[in-house]
Design an enzyme around this catalytic site. Structure first.
Site, PDB file in Angstrom:
ATOM      1  N   CYS A  88       0.951  -1.074  -0.022  1.00 19.61           N
ATOM      2  CA  CYS A  88       0.013   0.148  -0.006  1.00 19.61           C
ATOM      3  C   CYS A  88       0.747   1.101  -0.210  1.00 19.61           C
ATOM      4  O   CYS A  88       0.976   1.926   1.254  1.00 19.61           O
ATOM      5  CB  CYS A  88      -0.863  -0.014   1.257  1.00 19.61           C
ATOM      6  N   GLY A 106       0.934   4.217  -1.470  1.00 20.44           N
ATOM      7  CA  GLY A 106       0.631   5.526  -1.555  1.00 20.44           C
ATOM      8  C   GLY A 106       0.743   6.290  -0.143  1.00 20.44           C
ATOM      9  O   GLY A 106       0.514   5.737   0.613  1.00 20.44           O
ATOM     10  N   PRO A 107       1.380   7.596  -0.044  1.00 20.70           N
ATOM     11  CA  PRO A 107       1.689   8.703  -1.485  1.00 20.70           C
ATOM     12  C   PRO A 107       2.981   8.494  -1.542  1.00 20.70           C
ATOM     13  O   PRO A 107       3.497   9.116  -2.750  1.00 20.70           O
ATOM     14  CB  PRO A 107       1.114  10.044  -0.898  1.00 20.70           C
ATOM     15  N   GLY A 108       3.777   7.411  -1.185  1.00 20.95           N
ATOM     16  CA  GLY A 108       5.005   7.306  -1.553  1.00 20.95           C
ATOM     17  C   GLY A 108       6.448   7.262  -0.609  1.00 20.95           C
ATOM     18  O   GLY A 108       7.567   7.072  -0.973  1.00 20.95           O
ATOM     19  N   ASP A 110       1.824  -1.350   5.102  1.00 21.67           N
ATOM     20  CA  ASP A 110       1.483   0.135   5.693  1.00 21.67           C
ATOM     21  C   ASP A 110       0.097   0.247   5.609  1.00 21.67           C
ATOM     22  O   ASP A 110      -0.571   0.882   4.445  1.00 21.67           O
ATOM     23  CB  ASP A 110       2.146   1.124   5.070  1.00 21.67           C
ATOM     24  N   CYS A 165      -0.621   3.842  11.034  1.00 22.24           N
ATOM     25  CA  CYS A 165      -0.959   4.677  11.841  1.00 22.24           C
ATOM     26  C   CYS A 165      -1.917   4.920  12.810  1.00 22.24           C
ATOM     27  O   CYS A 165      -2.665   6.043  12.626  1.00 22.24           O
ATOM     28  CB  CYS A 165      -0.690   6.167  10.822  1.00 22.24           C
ATOM     29  N   GLU A 195      -0.321   0.137  -5.546  1.00 25.02           N
ATOM     30  CA  GLU A 195      -0.988   0.998  -4.724  1.00 25.02           C
ATOM     31  C   GLU A 195      -2.483   0.703  -5.495  1.00 25.02           C
ATOM     32  O   GLU A 195      -2.570   0.714  -6.608  1.00 25.02           O
ATOM     33  CB  GLU A 195      -0.640   2.426  -4.984  1.00 25.02           C
ATOM     34  N   LYS A 240       7.396   5.958   2.212  1.00 21.81           N
ATOM     35  CA  LYS A 240       8.010   4.745   2.638  1.00 21.81           C
ATOM     36  C   LYS A 240       8.728   4.024   1.500  1.00 21.81           C
ATOM     37  O   LYS A 240       9.689   3.619   1.508  1.00 21.81           O
ATOM     38  CB  LYS A 240       7.135   3.852   3.578  1.00 21.81           C
TER      39      LYS A 240
END
Length: 435
Positions: free
Chosen positions: A266, A268-270, A335, A388, A291, A272
């Site tokens: 996963c 996005g947004p990039g 993620d 998160c 993504e 990691k």
């Protein structure tokens, strides 16, 4: 409607952002730069607007309780409440003189809403200005001894269910006020020096201080991060230290045998993916960034542009039904999409948008993503599952349920970061080995 020429542009801009957040489900941190540019605000004026917007949204729950205590009639138009919230934050949360906060709020209402509510706005804000924030909280919050969760909800401006979920995850009642207070503090601007592309010394020379948790982290003391040359070129990025530690958990876990194919499920947004690609390039490995959504995949492609040598590609696909064969990858990062309750410092509006029912959708998705990720990993390979969010249903609950249904994977470690302890977003990190 009267002309807006007499109204301070900083307050006009702040009101426009709140309106977009309310009507368009916009995120303040994404809307602010555009609105600041439209109003030609820079420097101190831009900083004032940023604090006015973010502080108002963070303290919205507390301010609404105070506003409601000053009303003679319970009904209040949403657009008027937006203006009142901005006025209350200036009175109770910023060093703005009472007369300036009240008069500019009245001017704002006249310009953006009309003459009708101006007298009402003046009267409410004068009532608010009669007491400081602590006194108001004592007046409008439930008694702490009778309803500690309700008191914390008003005192620290978090929905009741969020207070309960964070308290359960934290597990130490005495620390809960510190956690909730940390959610209401503006986060530090952290940069990441992507290895092989930039260095910590380069970023420190741009006005930064070395981070304490990640070897690639630099705290930007002041200024616009996009003005840092390495950031503008994509050789470095803006990234919380907690997010950096997620990527490092995947890259630094010991692995025997082949170590060439990495996957960010996963991506996005990039952020990691870019750090992983920089790390992979130094070892001769390649990262596939996957993504689900095309517009986010485009963000990944842009964010990883300087780390192409460590990237095998950016693809659009469903991580729960991957097109690649079982056991393809040596290292896999999940993620996962989550409630985001660990990043309330950065996206304060999330606390007002999320509901407990969101977990009914998110948790099954998280389980499916983790299960598919383990299947995508070769025997002996490693999976890092991260959110998160510290909410137990999304963290240990997901990991426990997936591993209980499989006999080919072992949990090696977990780590929960906290803003009040670590100065990071409340990232959860689980490292899993496929046997």
């Amino acid at each position: 409607m009267a002309s807006s020429t007499k109204v301070d542009p900083s307050r006009l801009a702040a009101y426009d952002v709140l309106k977009a957040v309310r009507l368009d489900d916009a995120y303040a941190n994404l809307t602010l730069p555009q609105v600041l540019a439209e109003h030609k605000l820079e420097g101190r004026d831009a900083a004032f607007t940023t604090e006015l917007v973010s502080g108002t949204i963070r303290w919205q729950g507390t301010y609404d309780a105070i506003i409601d205590a000053c009303l003679t009639k319970p009904k209040l138009e949403a657009k008027v409440r937006d203006a009142l919230r901005l006025g209350v934050h200036q009175l109770l949360g910023m060093r703005v003189p009472d007369h300036a906060a009240i008069s500019t709020s009245v001017d704002l209402v006249r310009a953006r809403i009309g003459v009708g509510p101006t007298g009402f706005t003046n009267a409410v804000l004068r009532k608010v200005s009669a007491q400081d924030l602590d006194t108001w909280i004592q007046q409008v919050a439930p008694d702490m001894a009778v309803d500690p969760v309700g008191h914390a909800s008003i005192a620290y401006s978090h929905p009741r269910w969020v207070v309960e979920a964070l308290g359960e995850a934290l597990g130490i009642a005495a620390e809960l006020p510190a956690l909730l207070a940390a959610d209401n503090a503006a986060p530090k601007v952290m940069l990441v020096a992507r290895p092989g592309l930039s260095t910590v010394d380069e970023l420190m020379a741009a006005g930064g201080v070395r981070g304490t948790l990640s070897p690639y982290a630099v705290e930007l003391a002041a200024g616009d991060p996009s003005a840092v040359p390495a950031v503008a070129a994509g050789r470095a990025g803006v990234q919380d230290e907690g997010s950096q530690l997620v990527a490092l958990a995947l890259a630094e876990t010991q692995l025997e045998g082949r170590d060439e194919r990495w996957l960010d499920v996963c991506s996005g947004p990039g952020g990691k993916a870019a750090l992983l690609a920089a790390l992979a390039a130094q070892r001769g490995a390649k990262v596939l960034a996957n993504e689900l959504q095309q517009h986010r995949a485009r963000l990944v492609a842009r964010g990883t542009r300087a780390a192409r040598s460590g990237l095998s590609g950016v693809v659009t696909g469903d991580g729960t039904r991957p097109p690649w064969r079982e056991g393809t990858f040596d290292r896999v990062l999940v993620d996962a999409p989550c409630s985001g309750l660990g990043a309330l410092r950065r996206r304060p509006e999330s606390r007002w948008r999320r509901t407990p029912q969101d977990l009914d959708v998110l948790v099954p998705l998280q389980r499916a993503l983790l299960d598919a990720a383990i299947t995508s990993t070769r025997p002996g390979g490693v999976v890092v599952y991260a959110t998160c969010s510290p909410v137990l249903a999304e963290t240990t609950g997901v990991v426990g349920a997936v591993l209980a249904a499989r006999e080919d994977a072992t949990l090696e470690s977990t780590r929960q970061l906290w803003p009040h302890r670590d100065g990071t977003d409340a990232m959860f990190i689980a490292t899993i080995r496929r046997r």
